[in-house]
Design an enzyme around this catalytic site. Sequence first.
Site, PDB file in Angstrom:
ATOM      1  N   TYR A  96      -1.701  -0.553  10.785  1.00 52.51           N
ATOM      2  CA  TYR A  96      -1.658  -0.908   9.368  1.00 52.51           C
ATOM      3  C   TYR A  96      -0.438  -0.283   8.686  1.00 52.51           C
ATOM      4  O   TYR A  96       0.323  -0.972   7.990  1.00 52.51           O
ATOM      5  CB  TYR A  96      -2.944  -0.446   8.694  1.00 52.51           C
ATOM      6  CG  TYR A  96      -2.995  -0.716   7.208  1.00 52.51           C
ATOM      7  CD1 TYR A  96      -3.121  -2.020   6.735  1.00 52.51           C
ATOM      8  CD2 TYR A  96      -2.937   0.324   6.285  1.00 52.51           C
ATOM      9  CE1 TYR A  96      -3.167  -2.276   5.373  1.00 52.51           C
ATOM     10  CE2 TYR A  96      -2.993   0.075   4.925  1.00 52.51           C
ATOM     11  CZ  TYR A  96      -3.103  -1.224   4.475  1.00 52.51           C
ATOM     12  OH  TYR A  96      -3.152  -1.467   3.121  1.00 52.51           O
ATOM     13  N   SER A 152       0.839  -1.198   0.000  1.00 52.54           N
ATOM     14  CA  SER A 152       0.000   0.000   0.000  1.00 52.54           C
ATOM     15  C   SER A 152       0.872   1.246   0.000  1.00 52.54           C
ATOM     16  O   SER A 152       2.028   1.224   0.447  1.00 52.54           O
ATOM     17  CB  SER A 152      -0.903   0.000   1.238  1.00 52.54           C
ATOM     18  OG  SER A 152      -1.500   1.267   1.429  1.00 52.54           O
TER      19      SER A 152
END
Length: 322
Positions: free
Chosen positions: A191, A178
Amino acid sequence: MGVPSVMVLPLLVVVMAGIYYVYNEVIRFMSKSVVRNKVLVITDAVSGMGSECARILHKGGARLVLCGPSWDKLESLYDSLCTGADPTETFTPKLVLLDFSDMDSVEDVAAEVVECYGCVDVLIFNSSMKIKAPAQNLSLEMDRNIMDVNYFGPITLAKGVLPSMLSRRTGHFLLVNSIQGRLAVPFRTSYAASKHAVQAFFDCLRAEVEELGISVSTISHTFIKIAPSSSSPSPSPASSSSSSKISNSLLAYIFSKLNHGVTPEHLANEIVRTVNWKRRETLLTHPIPQLALYIRCLLPSAFFSVVAAGVKDGTMAEQLMK
């Protein structure tokens, strides 16, 4: 006899269209020839992006090892790939049950993946666990779970496959990561930490093994855009009227860029291109995160101030968290 001036533009368009067509055909042929007969492993192959990637690579003649946490979904994907496939052009995929949240089984799964064909040419890391919450609301157990799925799981699998690649002096690791492995934004503490960690691991690994014939690639993408379902409510006449007014303005273009995500199809095609060309790093985002990366490097104080201020602004905070 010269060409009339009125014919120059149409001829130019035809020539450019021809060049573009030939270019696409060459790329398509190379995509098939590069992956044909190669052993490619895809983790979380049952996800939208994973299944789309599997479809493209299967048509290209790759020997696929499809991994996922659900056997039923793996079998469904298997059926969809094999239905109507030409057995002279494609290979029957092999299925392996893999759940990164069960760390005790990952080493055994790594051995099973290698045993499927005796080697691995390309290993695509696609699994990810996402969560959005303030730091104080996340338990340490949740932090550990996220690190298992996003960091410890992938690196354990990589270390299990690495000796086979080193013995053959060839191989390719491809991490689908990501953009939050490059940028830290509010409400994504665990995350973003896991994504930073796995990005750093594969960046370091690249430097260690590149001269040994092993490639390491990373793709940093923005949020995955899911196509709206047919059951989604249609806009009201008033909102349609407003949208039609905005659509004719520059603001509509800017707004579309701010809310632009990556479709599974687009990401899967980018993965195939990265496998073909062995690019070290690919950034697949709209302009805002790209600009933020430069600001983060060149003007870190300004970046931190903007991000902190965005927490107070619900609209900006939501945009940052995508």
